[in-house]
Design a protein around this motif. Structure first.
Motif, short mmCIF file in Angstrom:
data_model
loop_
_atom_site.label_atom_id
_atom_site.label_comp_id
_atom_site.label_asym_id
_atom_site.label_seq_id
_atom_site.Cartn_x
_atom_site.Cartn_y
_atom_site.Cartn_z
N LEU A 55 -22.03 27.51 26.00
CA LEU A 55 -22.63 28.12 24.81
C LEU A 55 -23.38 27.05 24.03
CD1 LEU A 55 -19.31 29.13 24.95
CD2 LEU A 55 -20.37 30.95 23.60
N ALA A 56 -24.65 27.29 23.75
CA ALA A 56 -25.47 26.34 23.01
C ALA A 56 -26.04 27.00 21.77
CB ALA A 56 -26.61 25.81 23.88
N ALA A 57 -25.93 26.31 20.64
CA ALA A 57 -26.51 26.81 19.39
C ALA A 57 -26.41 25.68 18.36
CB ALA A 57 -25.77 28.05 18.88
N VAL B 167 -21.50 23.71 22.89
CA VAL B 167 -22.26 22.48 22.69
C VAL B 167 -23.26 22.70 21.56
CG1 VAL B 167 -23.84 20.79 23.71
CG2 VAL B 167 -22.05 21.83 25.11
N ARG B 168 -23.11 21.94 20.48
CA ARG B 168 -24.10 22.03 19.42
C ARG B 168 -25.42 21.49 19.94
NH1 ARG B 168 -27.15 19.64 16.15
NH2 ARG B 168 -27.65 20.50 14.10
N CYS B 169 -26.47 22.29 19.82
CA CYS B 169 -27.75 21.91 20.40
C CYS B 169 -28.89 22.57 19.64
CB CYS B 169 -27.81 22.32 21.88
SG CYS B 169 -29.38 21.96 22.68
N GLY C 80 -26.95 36.63 21.91
CA GLY C 80 -26.41 35.52 22.69
C GLY C 80 -24.89 35.52 22.74
N ARG C 81 -24.26 35.76 21.61
CA ARG C 81 -22.79 35.79 21.56
C ARG C 81 -22.26 36.99 22.35
NH1 ARG C 81 -19.50 34.32 16.08
NH2 ARG C 81 -17.38 34.80 16.74
N GLY D 83 -28.72 30.06 21.81
CA GLY D 83 -28.54 31.00 20.70
C GLY D 83 -27.26 31.79 20.84
N ALA D 84 -26.19 31.10 21.28
CA ALA D 84 -24.95 31.80 21.65
C ALA D 84 -23.97 31.98 20.51
CB ALA D 84 -24.27 31.04 22.79
#
Length: 271
Positions: free
Chosen positions: A37-39, A62-64, A21-22, A15-16
């Motif tokens: 960073l995953a989101a 990373v798109r996740c 998260g950011r 949720g970055a």
């Protein structure tokens, strides 16, 4: 090389792309950590990565979608390839839910548990082999004051966070022998996009909270402080701490206070 309490360590944040998260990504980067960073949203994720790199550390966006097992497996492969392991996992991704229990749909409730609880379990289990590759690994689960005390119209969300709280206690005991610490951070009302993206029972909407909200940066700063000190349970905001204490000392009295407080926050459906 950037100096700080987490210099050279690798931190994965779900949720970055926005909100807590950011802000956490920036806060750990300011302490010298490299950030994974995953989101789900690619553009804000790339923007967040640029903010992190401004601190002189590495950032890997990373798109996740953490509800998808294949996405989580790919995320861990990328973490291993890029950094050779993990030092800290921040389970932050979540979705809210507002409305009375009788009005929220089973589909909404399942969605909230899937994101807030089951996906957290999925990411944690996938990350453990990477955390074990480094000494002093750490898992930080982002919960809510509502995981300590349920409030009217927020029961579905609070139930998912209460499950996170119980899981955290179990994990803490299970992983202690491996020196992997498991921490719980419970924000109160926070100024983020969270209210705009939460789910609502049909016809119900939440008015602005009647209490002062923390900023996402304030939550992130408290999270890093708890992480640095290995503080096992952190409840944020003075109203949040008072709520948990009042519920422990005088639960019936707090029931009445809670009804009045949350009723002022609700926009009821028309008859």
């Amino acid at each position: 090389m950037t100096q700080g309490a987490f210099a050279g360590r690798v931190v994965l944040i779900t949720g970055a792309s926005s909100g807590i998260g950011r802000a956490a990504a920036r806060a750990y980067a300011a302490q010298g950590a490299h950030i994974l960073l995953a989101a789900r949203r690619e553009e804000p994720l790339r923007e967040a990565a640029l903010e992190v790199e401004a601190f002189g550390v590495r950032a890997l966006p990373v798109r996740c979608d953490i509800t998808q097992p294949e996405d989580v497996e790919r995320l861990m492969r990328e973490a291993q390839a890029a950094f050779g392991g993990l030092d800290v996992l921040i389970n932050n991704a979540g979705v809210g839910l507002f409305g009375p229990v009788e009005a929220i749909s089973e589909e909404q409730l399942r969605q909230v548990f899937e994101v807030n609880f089951f996906a957290l379990v999925r990411v944690t289990r996938a990350a453990l082999p990477l955390l074990r590759q480094r000494p002093g690994g750490q898992i930080v689960n982002v919960s809510s004051v509502l995981g300590h005390r349920g409030l009217p119209l927020l029961g579905g969300y609070g139930a998912a966070k209460a499950a996170v709280n119980a899981l955290t206690e179990s994990l803490r005991a299970e992983l202690a022998a491996e020196r992997i610490s498991v921490l719980l951070v419970s924000p109160g009302f926070t100024e983020t996009e969270f209210r705009q993206t939460r789910l609502h029972a049909e016809g119900w909407r939440q008015s602005p909270p009647p209490l002062k909200q923390m900023s996402a940066d304030e939550v992130a700063k408290a999270m890093v402080r708890a992480s640095r000190r290995h503080h096992r349970d952190t409840v944020l905001t003075l109203p949040g701490r008072l709520m948990v204490l009042a519920n422990r000392l005088a639960p019936s009295l707090f029931d009445r206070v809670a009804r009045r407080m949350v009723t002022r926050m609700a926009k009821r459906p028309e008859p």
